[in-house]
Design a protein around this motif. Structure first.
Motif, PDB file in Angstrom:
ATOM      1  N   ALA A  37      34.075  13.928  91.018  1.00  0.00           N
ATOM      2  CA  ALA A  37      35.027  14.763  91.754  1.00  0.00           C
ATOM      3  C   ALA A  37      34.948  16.202  91.244  1.00  0.00           C
ATOM      4  O   ALA A  37      34.555  16.469  90.102  1.00  0.00           O
ATOM      5  CB  ALA A  37      36.444  14.229  91.600  1.00  0.00           C
ATOM      6  N   ALA A  38      35.338  17.122  92.111  1.00  0.00           N
ATOM      7  CA  ALA A  38      35.389  18.540  91.746  1.00  0.00           C
ATOM      8  C   ALA A  38      36.520  19.199  92.520  1.00  0.00           C
ATOM      9  O   ALA A  38      37.035  18.641  93.498  1.00  0.00           O
ATOM     10  CB  ALA A  38      34.052  19.225  92.047  1.00  0.00           C
ATOM     11  N   ARG A  39      36.896  20.359  92.066  1.00  0.00           N
ATOM     12  CA  ARG A  39      37.983  21.066  92.708  1.00  0.00           C
ATOM     13  C   ARG A  39      37.440  22.324  93.397  1.00  0.00           C
ATOM     14  O   ARG A  39      36.644  23.075  92.818  1.00  0.00           O
ATOM     15  CB  ARG A  39      39.046  21.441  91.675  1.00  0.00           C
ATOM     16  CG  ARG A  39      40.257  22.155  92.269  1.00  0.00           C
ATOM     17  CD  ARG A  39      41.382  22.259  91.269  1.00  0.00           C
ATOM     18  NE  ARG A  39      40.933  22.863  90.013  1.00  0.00           N
ATOM     19  CZ  ARG A  39      41.706  22.970  88.938  1.00  0.00           C
ATOM     20  NH1 ARG A  39      42.934  22.481  88.963  1.00  0.00           N
ATOM     21  NH2 ARG A  39      41.238  23.536  87.837  1.00  0.00           N
ATOM     22  N   LEU A  40      37.892  22.557  94.650  1.00  0.00           N
ATOM     23  CA  LEU A  40      37.572  23.777  95.383  1.00  0.00           C
ATOM     24  C   LEU A  40      38.804  24.667  95.357  1.00  0.00           C
ATOM     25  O   LEU A  40      39.911  24.203  95.638  1.00  0.00           O
ATOM     26  CB  LEU A  40      37.186  23.477  96.833  1.00  0.00           C
ATOM     27  CG  LEU A  40      36.170  22.354  97.084  1.00  0.00           C
ATOM     28  CD1 LEU A  40      35.894  22.232  98.585  1.00  0.00           C
ATOM     29  CD2 LEU A  40      34.885  22.591  96.314  1.00  0.00           C
ATOM     30  N   VAL A  41      38.622  25.950  95.025  1.00  0.00           N
ATOM     31  CA  VAL A  41      39.755  26.866  94.886  1.00  0.00           C
ATOM     32  C   VAL A  41      39.516  28.097  95.758  1.00  0.00           C
ATOM     33  O   VAL A  41      38.423  28.681  95.745  1.00  0.00           O
ATOM     34  CB  VAL A  41      39.954  27.303  93.420  1.00  0.00           C
ATOM     35  CG1 VAL A  41      41.149  28.252  93.304  1.00  0.00           C
ATOM     36  CG2 VAL A  41      40.160  26.085  92.534  1.00  0.00           C
ATOM     37  N   PHE A  42      40.575  28.452  96.515  1.00  0.00           N
ATOM     38  CA  PHE A  42      40.530  29.649  97.364  1.00  0.00           C
ATOM     39  C   PHE A  42      41.797  30.456  97.116  1.00  0.00           C
ATOM     40  O   PHE A  42      42.887  29.895  96.952  1.00  0.00           O
ATOM     41  CB  PHE A  42      40.455  29.272  98.846  1.00  0.00           C
ATOM     42  CG  PHE A  42      39.251  28.436  99.205  1.00  0.00           C
ATOM     43  CD1 PHE A  42      38.086  29.025  99.651  1.00  0.00           C
ATOM     44  CD2 PHE A  42      39.299  27.048  99.089  1.00  0.00           C
ATOM     45  CE1 PHE A  42      36.973  28.258  99.981  1.00  0.00           C
ATOM     46  CE2 PHE A  42      38.207  26.271  99.422  1.00  0.00           C
ATOM     47  CZ  PHE A  42      37.031  26.872  99.870  1.00  0.00           C
ATOM     48  N   PHE A  43      41.665  31.787  97.125  1.00  0.00           N
ATOM     49  CA  PHE A  43      42.809  32.679  96.976  1.00  0.00           C
ATOM     50  C   PHE A  43      42.892  33.579  98.208  1.00  0.00           C
ATOM     51  O   PHE A  43      41.869  34.045  98.728  1.00  0.00           O
ATOM     52  CB  PHE A  43      42.673  33.551  95.721  1.00  0.00           C
ATOM     53  CG  PHE A  43      42.567  32.770  94.446  1.00  0.00           C
ATOM     54  CD1 PHE A  43      43.700  32.391  93.739  1.00  0.00           C
ATOM     55  CD2 PHE A  43      41.329  32.394  93.940  1.00  0.00           C
ATOM     56  CE1 PHE A  43      43.608  31.666  92.566  1.00  0.00           C
ATOM     57  CE2 PHE A  43      41.221  31.675  92.763  1.00  0.00           C
ATOM     58  CZ  PHE A  43      42.364  31.300  92.074  1.00  0.00           C
ATOM     59  N   SER A  44      44.111  33.851  98.658  1.00  0.00           N
ATOM     60  CA  SER A  44      44.276  34.738  99.803  1.00  0.00           C
ATOM     61  C   SER A  44      45.696  35.262  99.875  1.00  0.00           C
ATOM     62  O   SER A  44      46.656  34.573  99.489  1.00  0.00           O
ATOM     63  CB  SER A  44      43.937  34.009 101.105  1.00  0.00           C
ATOM     64  OG  SER A  44      44.140  34.872 102.214  1.00  0.00           O
ATOM     65  N   TYR A  45      45.824  36.486 100.393  1.00  0.00           N
ATOM     66  CA  TYR A  45      47.136  37.055 100.663  1.00  0.00           C
ATOM     67  C   TYR A  45      47.598  36.740 102.078  1.00  0.00           C
ATOM     68  O   TYR A  45      48.751  37.006 102.414  1.00  0.00           O
ATOM     69  CB  TYR A  45      47.090  38.582 100.494  1.00  0.00           C
ATOM     70  CG  TYR A  45      46.910  39.014  99.069  1.00  0.00           C
ATOM     71  CD1 TYR A  45      47.972  38.992  98.172  1.00  0.00           C
ATOM     72  CD2 TYR A  45      45.672  39.447  98.614  1.00  0.00           C
ATOM     73  CE1 TYR A  45      47.804  39.394  96.855  1.00  0.00           C
ATOM     74  CE2 TYR A  45      45.494  39.861  97.301  1.00  0.00           C
ATOM     75  CZ  TYR A  45      46.567  39.830  96.417  1.00  0.00           C
ATOM     76  OH  TYR A  45      46.391  40.226  95.119  1.00  0.00           O
ATOM     77  N   LYS A  46      46.705  36.176 102.916  1.00  0.00           N
ATOM     78  CA  LYS A  46      47.013  35.986 104.338  1.00  0.00           C
ATOM     79  C   LYS A  46      47.332  34.524 104.625  1.00  0.00           C
ATOM     80  O   LYS A  46      46.509  33.641 104.403  1.00  0.00           O
ATOM     81  CB  LYS A  46      45.845  36.457 105.200  1.00  0.00           C
ATOM     82  CG  LYS A  46      45.606  37.959 105.081  1.00  0.00           C
ATOM     83  CD  LYS A  46      44.527  38.430 106.036  1.00  0.00           C
ATOM     84  CE  LYS A  46      44.352  39.935 105.931  1.00  0.00           C
ATOM     85  NZ  LYS A  46      43.309  40.425 106.867  1.00  0.00           N
ATOM     86  N   LYS A  47      48.512  34.313 105.141  1.00  0.00           N
ATOM     87  CA  LYS A  47      48.949  32.958 105.475  1.00  0.00           C
ATOM     88  C   LYS A  47      48.066  32.364 106.569  1.00  0.00           C
ATOM     89  O   LYS A  47      47.783  31.157 106.562  1.00  0.00           O
ATOM     90  CB  LYS A  47      50.407  33.000 105.938  1.00  0.00           C
ATOM     91  CG  LYS A  47      51.026  31.637 106.169  1.00  0.00           C
ATOM     92  CD  LYS A  47      51.163  30.881 104.858  1.00  0.00           C
ATOM     93  CE  LYS A  47      52.102  29.693 104.964  1.00  0.00           C
ATOM     94  NZ  LYS A  47      51.729  28.725 105.989  1.00  0.00           N
TER      95      LYS A  47
END
Length: 898
Positions: free
Chosen positions: A100-110
């Motif tokens: 297993a692995a984790r995918l991470v995303f960051f954003s200011y836009k809903k």
């Protein structure tokens, strides 16, 4: 809407910021996008299971989503999306255990987060490419590239358990295998900017291809721009991959996109040419360049478009050359005056000069215009050839004009030509100076010959010859009394008229009136010849000196002033290899002067590190010794005044432009001002990309002050010369330098072309590592013109063993202009060697390389010639005819004489 190559990006793209960023790169239309080629293609991404991951190395794999959550970031604002994926089924195919692995995303836009949440719902099948890292002991991918796979496409049993059907989602791939092939494919890499990334450029171009093929949607809007490699939501709610269209390899193999693209982009090359060279269809080439399935696919497509550029450009050049022969010109068959001029010369012509003069004589006798490029080494005697051609025109009862890039050079040409014509009288009157004492092609000796030929009472004429710069507007009394040049053998005088922008109004009006009279004469002019006030109704010959310093529009203004087209002779001392000349001047007959006159001594060239005080001191002491021996020295600097932000050499010739190399060893042609503005930081500082800034360029004012204070030059007067100086100052400075009143001249590159002081034996070039090789060769050619020993000192701050040092070693190691030109082309490309007007830098040529593609160019030229012989108007090749017309209309700066 119907999409074509001429459709603007702004009409199909809703993200106006991206439209502006693309426009700054020159991408305005869909056609511009397709011809914005990547400069390389990245290696394919290897397929690896999660247990095979290597931290920091990109990899691709398929997985199913176990779970997903969105976490608000209260401190930093915005959202963090985390998804846990399991590659169990893919790992089985790799014969390893799943992980297993984790995918991470960051954003200011809903909006972006909601869109990702829909794609990464639990049970979804995805294909992922990214760079693994480790966080809190768990494998993690930050902002990886993802593609969604249609349900029921598992590699093992055809279906993943728990797959949720998302009817609103348009899947990126039909099968896992197809998705893996797409996501791991080679990725084109484009020249980007701070406003737009290579990934966004790729995305925009590929979707343009999809729209052209009729399978795409409008380009993305403002949403989801934070993650360049992540799938983007479309404005209409559909989904398109970030650079992943067409959707999969099956689309390519099934010709879904290729067939649609071929309808929108017809082929340009004739079918026979394409098949014989095993080239792709134009549409296939665009697809393989911007969306390659393999590196070999990409290279073959680039080769196709490179050959297309060669074929279209050579066809345009050959057509231009053929069309010129349809124009009417004034035939100039009178050679008596020319032959008497050759007999009067105080030195024998070289074999090359005689051959070129004969060729020009044959060309000018025809009823259609001559189109000839004369290339010769510095001091090879091009001026004598030009005078012979102009006398053939004048001896036939017509007018000739010689256009020089600077006023200094125009005045020198005027004085030299006047002296040469005076020498004709000396032969006919028996007052023939001893030829054995004269150096061939030496203007000083020519002037001495003219002095001995002038009448004792003709004080005005003697003054004009003795001091050509101070009295540049004067002609001898014999010339003033000759109003016409007849074509019979008794003609003895041809008026030589000087026309420059700096002349006083009365003198300028007299010169314009003489030219407008239509009487046979020779006119020596600067850019003033291109003005509307200049009229020469009997103009039969135009000679352009240092042709790369003039725009085609300027030359064209002379060709279109009258009903008949004048013969054209363009000259250059800038070394251009034969392959380059055949490419960029393919519509001209080309002559080379490779044989230097006898008596010349080689120029000894030294590289002097500026921080080596002992060597610098020895150099200055040597120069002082040469000055004490009655010789002269040039000191060249790239800037005028280090303290003035607006400085730069304002000479209209562009002589102030220097070849400035930046820290990545990329050559850019710019003004001295721009160069200074980019190099004002201290050496220890770093610019935005982390590269150390270069020290500021030296200025004329600074170096003049420094040298004046040195003990080696105590008692020596200095002079300065820049493009900013007014005409009277330039004349006085050059006269004082020639007379020895100021034996050291500190100048910008305004002296680069044509300045001829035989007593000059030393030249010092500061910041030599910032110039191009051809320009250094030109500057070095300012010394050694009087038959004495001569030296060139290249002052450098370049690192030992670096590219700049290697360039200087080329100059140090050879005086052969052809070798230097070849090296210059290899170092910085054709554009900067030939000048913008002939480089293709502003043309449609984006892939063709003059040196490496010489065989391609030769093959294209041969095939284009055969095609035009059978079909001169290209009536059977409509698409090629259109491409040639587009090329010609948009590239007048490439077609040097059409």
């Amino acid at each position: 809407m119907s999409i074509t190559l001429n459709t603007t990006m702004s009409s199909i793209m809703t993200n106006k910021r991206r439209v502006g960023a693309l426009k700054s790169l020159g991408v305005v239309t869909v056609g511009d996008a397709l011809t914005y080629y990547p400069f390389r293609v990245a290696d394919p991404v290897p397929l690896r299971a999660l247990r095979e991951a290597r931290i920091g190395e990109r990899m691709a794999f398929s997985a199913s989503v176990r779970g997903m959550r969105v976490v608000p970031m209260n401190v930093r604002r915005g959202y963090r999306l985390e998804a846990v994926v399991d590659d169990g089924d893919f790992a089985v195919s790799r014969h390893v255990a799943g992980a297993a692995a984790r995918l991470v995303f960051f954003s200011y836009k809903k909006q972006y987060v909601d869109w990702l949440s829909m794609r990464l719902r639990s049970g979804a099948i995805v294909v992922i490419a990214g760079e693994p890292s480790e966080f809190n002991g768990q494998l993690q991918f930050t902002h990886p590239e993802i593609m969604t796979v249609a349900p029921g496409s598992g590699p093992a049993d055809g279906e993943y358990s728990g797959v949720v059907q998302m009817s609103a989602l348009k899947y990126d791939a039909d099968t896992v295998e197809a998705g893996l092939r797409r996501i791991s494919r080679p990725r084109p890499v484009y020249h980007a900017s701070s406003r737009i990334s290579s990934e966004h450029i790729h995305e925009s171009i590929v979707q343009c291809i999809e729209l052209l093929a009729g399978t795409g949607q409008d380009l993305p809007g403002d949403a989801a721009t934070e993650a360049p490699q992540t799938m983007k939501p479309m404005e209409d709610g559909g989904i398109s991959g970030a650079g992943t269209a067409p959707a999969d390899a099956e689309s390519r193999s099934g010709n879904a996109v290729a067939v649609g693209l071929a309808r929108a982009i017809p082929d340009v090359l004739p079918e026979s040419v394409r098949e014989s060279n095993h080239l792709l269809h134009r549409a296939e080439a665009f697809l393989a360049i911007h969306d390659p399935l393999s590196t070999a696919d990409f290279k073959r497509a680039i080769g196709t478009m490179r050959y297309e550029e060669a074929f279209v450009s050579q066809t345009a050049l050959l057509q231009s050359r053929s069309n010129v022969r349809k124009d009417a010109a004034l035939p100039c068959a009178g050679v008596a005056l020319r032959d008497r001029f050759i007999e009067s010369l105080p030195f024998p012509l070289t074999g090359g000069q005689r051959e070129v003069i004969d060729d020009i004589g044959v060309d000018m006798a025809r009823e259609y215009p001559m189109q000839r490029l004369l290339q010769g080494e510095v001091g090879s005697g091009k001026t004598v050839v030009a005078v012979a051609a102009m006398l053939q025109a004048a001896g036939s009862g017509h007018q000739a004009v010689l256009v020089a890039p600077t006023q200094v050079l125009a005045e020198q040409h005027h004085a030299t030509i006047s002296a040469m014509l005076c020498a004709i009288d000396s032969v006919e009157t028996g007052d023939d100076p001893s030829r054995d004492a004269l150096s061939p092609n030496d203007p000083a000796d020519l002037i001495k010959a003219a002095e001995s030929a002038a009448d004792d009472g003709d004080a005005k004429g003697r003054a004009a010859v003795k001091h050509p710069v101070k009295h540049s507007g004067a002609r001898s009394g014999k010339q003033d009394g000759a109003a016409h040049a007849q074509s019979d053998a008794n003609t003895r005088h041809v008026p030589v008229i000087l026309l420059t922008g700096g002349m006083k109004l009365a003198a300028r009006r007299r010169a314009l009136a003489l030219a407008a009279s239509g009487d046979p004469c020779i006119i020596v002019a600067t850019h003033a010849a291109f003005s509307k006030t200049f009229q020469a109704p009997n103009l039969a010959l135009v000679v352009i000196d240092e042709q790369h310093r003039f725009g085609v529009e300027q030359r064209e203004s002379l060709r279109t002033k009258n009903d008949v087209v004048p013969h054209l002779l363009v000259m250059t001392a800038t070394p251009i290899p034969r392959t380059a000349a055949m490419t960029w001047f393919g519509d001209l007959d080309i002559s080379w002067l490779t044989e230097l006159p006898g008596g010349r001594k080689p120029i000894r060239t030294f590289i002097v590190p500026e921080d080596d005080g002992r060597m610098m001191g020895s150099m200055f002491a040597h120069i002082r010794g040469r000055i004490d021996a009655g010789e002269r020295a040039y000191v060249v600097c790239p800037r005028i005044d280090a303290d003035d932000e607006s400085d730069g050499d304002d000479d209209t010739s562009g002589a102030s432009q220097i070849g400035v190399y930046d820290d990545s060893d990329t050559y850019r042609r710019e003004s001295a001002t721009a160069a200074a503005n980019t190099t004002t930081s201290a050496p220890s500082q770093e610019d935005g990309d982390g590269a150390p800034s270069r020290p500021p360029l030296h200025s004329v004012a600074e170096i003049e002050r420094r040298l004046s204070s040195l003990p080696q030059f105590r008692g020596i007067r200095f002079a300065t010369l820049t493009g900013r100086d007014d005409d009277a100052t330039k004349q006085q400075v050059m006269a004082d330098f020639a007379d020895g009143a100021t034996p050291v001249l500190v100048a910008t590159t305004v002296i680069e072309v044509g300045v001829d002081v035989p007593q000059a034996s030393c030249i010092v070039i500061f910041d030599a590592d910032r110039y191009g090789l051809s320009q250094l060769h030109q500057l070095r050619g300012r010394v050694g013109r009087g038959g004495t020993d001569s030296w060139a000192f290249l002052i450098s701050r370049a690192e030992d063993g670096g590219p700049a040092q290697q360039r200087l070693q080329v100059i140090q190691g050879t005086l052969d202009g052809a070798q230097i030109a070849q090296a210059d082309l290899e170092f910085r490309g054709a554009g900067d060697v030939l000048g913008d007007a002939q480089s293709g830098g502003k043309s449609g040529l984006k892939l063709l390389r003059v040196v490496k593609d010489a065989k391609i160019i030769a093959d294209a030229r041969e095939r284009a010639g055969r095609l035009l012989a059978d079909d001169p108007d290209l009536s059977g090749e409509v698409e090629l005819a259109g491409a040639v017309l587009d090329f010609t209309r948009g590239n007048e700066t490439f077609l040097t004489s059409s």
